[in-house]
Design a protein around this motif. Structure first.
Motif, PDB file in Angstrom:
ATOM      1  N   LEU A 207       0.973  -1.205  -0.094  1.00 56.43           N
ATOM      2  CA  LEU A 207       0.098   0.152   0.033  1.00 56.43           C
ATOM      3  C   LEU A 207       1.008   1.130   0.057  1.00 56.43           C
ATOM      4  CD1 LEU A 207      -2.817  -1.018   2.578  1.00 56.43           C
ATOM      5  CD2 LEU A 207      -2.858  -1.187   0.218  1.00 56.43           C
ATOM      6  N   SER A 208       0.760   2.070  -0.972  1.00 59.74           N
ATOM      7  CA  SER A 208       1.501   3.239  -1.020  1.00 59.74           C
ATOM      8  C   SER A 208       0.765   4.465  -1.244  1.00 59.74           C
ATOM      9  CB  SER A 208       2.557   3.126  -2.406  1.00 59.74           C
ATOM     10  OG  SER A 208       3.485   2.045  -2.133  1.00 59.74           O
ATOM     11  N   VAL A 209       1.040   5.505  -1.060  1.00 60.24           N
ATOM     12  CA  VAL A 209       0.306   6.937  -1.112  1.00 60.24           C
ATOM     13  C   VAL A 209       0.946   7.630  -2.432  1.00 60.24           C
ATOM     14  CG1 VAL A 209      -0.162   9.204  -0.363  1.00 60.24           C
ATOM     15  CG2 VAL A 209      -0.225   6.986   1.083  1.00 60.24           C
ATOM     16  N   VAL A 210       0.233   7.916  -3.329  1.00 62.21           N
ATOM     17  CA  VAL A 210       0.753   8.787  -4.583  1.00 62.21           C
ATOM     18  C   VAL A 210      -0.019  10.250  -4.215  1.00 62.21           C
ATOM     19  CG1 VAL A 210       0.670   9.095  -7.068  1.00 62.21           C
ATOM     20  CG2 VAL A 210       0.588   6.546  -5.822  1.00 62.21           C
ATOM     21  N   LYS A 211       1.176  11.043  -4.220  1.00 61.41           N
ATOM     22  CA  LYS A 211       0.685  12.623  -4.111  1.00 61.41           C
ATOM     23  C   LYS A 211       0.755  13.400  -5.573  1.00 61.41           C
ATOM     24  CE  LYS A 211       0.910  12.556   0.454  1.00 61.41           C
ATOM     25  NZ  LYS A 211      -0.331  12.996   1.403  1.00 61.41           N
ATOM     26  N   ASP A 212       0.115  14.302  -5.564  1.00 58.39           N
ATOM     27  CA  ASP A 212      -0.149  15.051  -6.837  1.00 58.39           C
ATOM     28  C   ASP A 212      -0.296  14.541  -8.221  1.00 58.39           C
ATOM     29  OD1 ASP A 212       0.318  17.248  -5.065  1.00 58.39           O
ATOM     30  OD2 ASP A 212       2.286  16.915  -4.884  1.00 58.39           O
ATOM     31  N   ARG A 213      -1.004  13.407  -8.184  1.00 55.11           N
ATOM     32  CA  ARG A 213      -1.362  12.849  -9.555  1.00 55.11           C
ATOM     33  C   ARG A 213      -2.833  12.504  -9.798  1.00 55.11           C
ATOM     34  NH1 ARG A 213      -0.918  12.344 -14.501  1.00 55.11           N
ATOM     35  NH2 ARG A 213      -0.578  10.219 -15.587  1.00 55.11           N
ATOM     36  N   PRO A 214      -3.409  13.541 -10.189  1.00 56.85           N
ATOM     37  CA  PRO A 214      -4.842  13.456 -10.458  1.00 56.85           C
ATOM     38  C   PRO A 214      -5.148  12.195 -11.383  1.00 56.85           C
ATOM     39  CG  PRO A 214      -4.330  15.696 -10.648  1.00 56.85           C
ATOM     40  CD  PRO A 214      -2.928  14.870 -10.732  1.00 56.85           C
ATOM     41  N   LEU A 215      -5.901  11.225 -11.004  1.00 63.17           N
ATOM     42  CA  LEU A 215      -6.348  10.146 -11.823  1.00 63.17           C
ATOM     43  C   LEU A 215      -7.727  10.068 -11.817  1.00 63.17           C
ATOM     44  CD1 LEU A 215      -3.564   7.807 -10.664  1.00 63.17           C
ATOM     45  CD2 LEU A 215      -3.466   8.938 -12.890  1.00 63.17           C
ATOM     46  N   PRO A 216      -8.280   9.269 -12.987  1.00 62.28           N
ATOM     47  CA  PRO A 216      -9.713   8.850 -13.090  1.00 62.28           C
ATOM     48  C   PRO A 216      -9.938   7.630 -12.483  1.00 62.28           C
ATOM     49  CG  PRO A 216      -8.794   8.569 -15.363  1.00 62.28           C
ATOM     50  CD  PRO A 216      -7.727   9.303 -14.549  1.00 62.28           C
ATOM     51  N   THR A 217      -9.920   7.585 -10.887  1.00 62.37           N
ATOM     52  CA  THR A 217      -9.708   6.300 -10.392  1.00 62.37           C
ATOM     53  C   THR A 217     -11.238   6.006 -10.367  1.00 62.37           C
ATOM     54  OG1 THR A 217      -9.922   7.725  -8.464  1.00 62.37           O
ATOM     55  CG2 THR A 217      -7.826   6.900  -8.721  1.00 62.37           C
ATOM     56  N   PRO A 218     -11.463   4.478  -9.974  1.00 64.68           N
ATOM     57  CA  PRO A 218     -10.304   3.549 -10.126  1.00 64.68           C
ATOM     58  C   PRO A 218      -9.574   3.301 -11.177  1.00 64.68           C
ATOM     59  CG  PRO A 218     -12.436   2.625  -9.242  1.00 64.68           C
ATOM     60  CD  PRO A 218     -12.796   3.844 -10.107  1.00 64.68           C
ATOM     61  N   MET A 219      -8.381   3.054 -11.215  1.00 59.27           N
ATOM     62  CA  MET A 219      -7.471   2.564 -12.481  1.00 59.27           C
ATOM     63  C   MET A 219      -6.781   1.284 -12.129  1.00 59.27           C
ATOM     64  SD  MET A 219      -6.045   6.009 -14.550  1.00 59.27           S
ATOM     65  CE  MET A 219      -6.075   5.044 -16.153  1.00 59.27           C
ATOM     66  N   LEU A 220      -6.430   0.658 -12.981  1.00 54.80           N
ATOM     67  CA  LEU A 220      -5.506  -0.692 -12.862  1.00 54.80           C
ATOM     68  C   LEU A 220      -4.663  -0.794 -14.085  1.00 54.80           C
ATOM     69  CD1 LEU A 220      -6.827  -3.929 -11.646  1.00 54.80           C
ATOM     70  CD2 LEU A 220      -5.653  -3.972 -13.729  1.00 54.80           C
ATOM     71  N   GLU A 221      -3.286  -1.377 -13.589  1.00 55.07           N
ATOM     72  CA  GLU A 221      -2.472  -1.728 -14.836  1.00 55.07           C
ATOM     73  C   GLU A 221      -1.930  -3.187 -14.513  1.00 55.07           C
ATOM     74  OE1 GLU A 221       2.086  -0.098 -15.924  1.00 55.07           O
ATOM     75  OE2 GLU A 221       0.823   1.131 -14.546  1.00 55.07           O
ATOM     76  N   ASN A 222      -1.779  -3.796 -15.487  1.00 51.89           N
ATOM     77  CA  ASN A 222      -1.107  -5.101 -15.671  1.00 51.89           C
ATOM     78  C   ASN A 222      -0.126  -5.307 -16.496  1.00 51.89           C
ATOM     79  OD1 ASN A 222      -2.791  -5.764 -17.686  1.00 51.89           O
ATOM     80  ND2 ASN A 222      -4.154  -7.123 -16.423  1.00 51.89           N
ATOM     81  N   ALA A 223       0.359  -6.482 -16.883  1.00 55.30           N
ATOM     82  CA  ALA A 223       1.408  -6.440 -17.751  1.00 55.30           C
ATOM     83  C   ALA A 223       0.815  -6.282 -19.278  1.00 55.30           C
ATOM     84  CB  ALA A 223       1.831  -7.868 -17.831  1.00 55.30           C
ATOM     85  N   ASP A 224      -0.633  -6.398 -19.479  1.00 56.06           N
ATOM     86  CA  ASP A 224      -1.277  -6.110 -20.827  1.00 56.06           C
ATOM     87  C   ASP A 224      -1.736  -4.935 -21.152  1.00 56.06           C
ATOM     88  OD1 ASP A 224      -0.764  -9.059 -21.361  1.00 56.06           O
ATOM     89  OD2 ASP A 224      -2.375  -9.657 -20.105  1.00 56.06           O
ATOM     90  N   ALA A 225      -2.313  -4.230 -20.040  1.00 56.92           N
ATOM     91  CA  ALA A 225      -2.902  -2.967 -20.201  1.00 56.92           C
ATOM     92  C   ALA A 225      -2.987  -2.060 -19.143  1.00 56.92           C
ATOM     93  CB  ALA A 225      -4.468  -3.353 -20.801  1.00 56.92           C
ATOM     94  N   LEU A 226      -3.553  -0.732 -19.670  1.00 59.00           N
ATOM     95  CA  LEU A 226      -3.879   0.146 -18.779  1.00 59.00           C
ATOM     96  C   LEU A 226      -5.451  -0.023 -18.659  1.00 59.00           C
ATOM     97  CD1 LEU A 226      -1.898   3.222 -19.517  1.00 59.00           C
ATOM     98  CD2 LEU A 226      -1.161   1.287 -17.934  1.00 59.00           C
TER      99      LEU A 226
END
Length: 301
Positions: A207-226
């Motif tokens: 579990l990690s906090v990401v600062k100052d990065r606006p995202l259209p959450t929920p988002m996901l990334e794996n080996a194949d795609a965003l």
């Protein structure tokens, strides 16, 4: 490493839930989970009518992540999913699932697991694809049942939320109050019967906090795609939300206009269904890594 016992569960995600542990950003945490029925079903002879429906879709947690503030993003790296039972449980019943209006009585099915395969009706064997059905953070407003997906995550029942994937969730309240549960040994897109191969297990995440990065959450990334994920009352609305979120993500981060972004997505990406049986439906939009690389497009910039 912090281990959260399967006895520490919630049935709704809420800013009022007391955290069962506090961890620093970047910490590895293992969550022990019950199945979606809170392990109430041990055999096909169990009495369906005696199930406690107030104990459905438990999520283990929540965990308070230090430094997480409203407006941040919580990064969840799914390191390991371990299934802890040699069998999974499924149910069908009148008025549940896509064909529930045609079913006359409830049925419990115990599905054996052997050699990394599930033994389904008809003698069909399918490979396992362990995944997390319920995963999310506390919403900013009223509590949301763990059985319902929304912008906070929750019961998205998305089969790509699996080992090796990274999920990005919004932080709505201090500490995020992260929880997960409802593991499936495998599930097809749609979850049309109303459940996957429901099974207890253990999930290890970072579990990690990401600062100052606006995202259209929920988002996901794996080996194949965003992926962008969207949940809404209707499947049409969920599909539109997931697609719009990806279109704006591409336009905002790849130096493209919105019309250029949606033109690209209409050819190079895929709109996919996660589930159609929960109180809100969930879709995902997949942008292949090969396309994202040409745009120098990354979730964390």
């Amino acid at each position: 490493m912090t281990v959260i016992s399967r006895t520490e569960v919630v049935y709704a995600m809420s800013r009022d839930n007391a955290p069962v542990a506090t961890v620093a950003s970047g910490s590895e945490v293992t969550f022990q989970t019950c199945d979606c029925f809170s392990d109430q079903i041990a055999s096909a002879d169990a009495a369906f009518t005696e199930l406690d429906w107030q104990r459905i879709n438990p999520a283990t947690g929540p965990v308070y992540v230090e430094g997480a503030k409203a407006g941040d993003v919580l990064r969840v790296d799914i390191k390991r999913i371990a299934l802890t039972h040699p069998q999974a449980v499924m149910v069908t019943a009148p008025q549940l699932g896509v064909v529930g209006d045609e079913l006359e009585k409830p049925q419990i099915t115990i599905v054996p697991i052997e050699n990394n395969e599930a033994l389904l009706p008809g003698g069909v064997r399918v490979p396992l694809n362990p995944m997390i059905g319920v995963i999310g953070v506390a919403p900013a407003g009223e509590p949301i049942s763990c059985g319902t997906p929304d912008s906070h995550g929750g019961n998205m029942d998305c089969k790509v939320i699996a080992e090796g994937a990274t999920l990005y969730l919004p932080v709505n309240v201090d500490g995020a109050l992260f929880a997960l549960g409802d593991l499936h040994a495998a599930m097809g897109d749609g979850e049309v019967s109303v459940c996957g191969l429901e099974i207890p297990g253990e999930v290890t995440v970072t579990l990690s906090v990401v600062k100052d990065r606006p995202l259209p959450t929920p988002m996901l990334e794996n080996a194949d795609a965003l992926y962008t994920l969207g949940s809404a009352k209707t499947l049409d609305e969920a599909a539109s939300l997931a697609t719009r979120n990806m279109a704006h993500f591409v336009a905002d981060n790849a130096g493209m206009t919105l019309d250029q972004a949606i033109t690209l997505l209409s050819i190079a990406g895929d709109l996919q269904i996660c589930q159609v049986v929960d109180p809100l439906k969930t879709c995902r939009y997949a942008l292949p890594k090969a396309v994202a690389a040409q745009l120098n497009l990354r979730i964390e910039g």
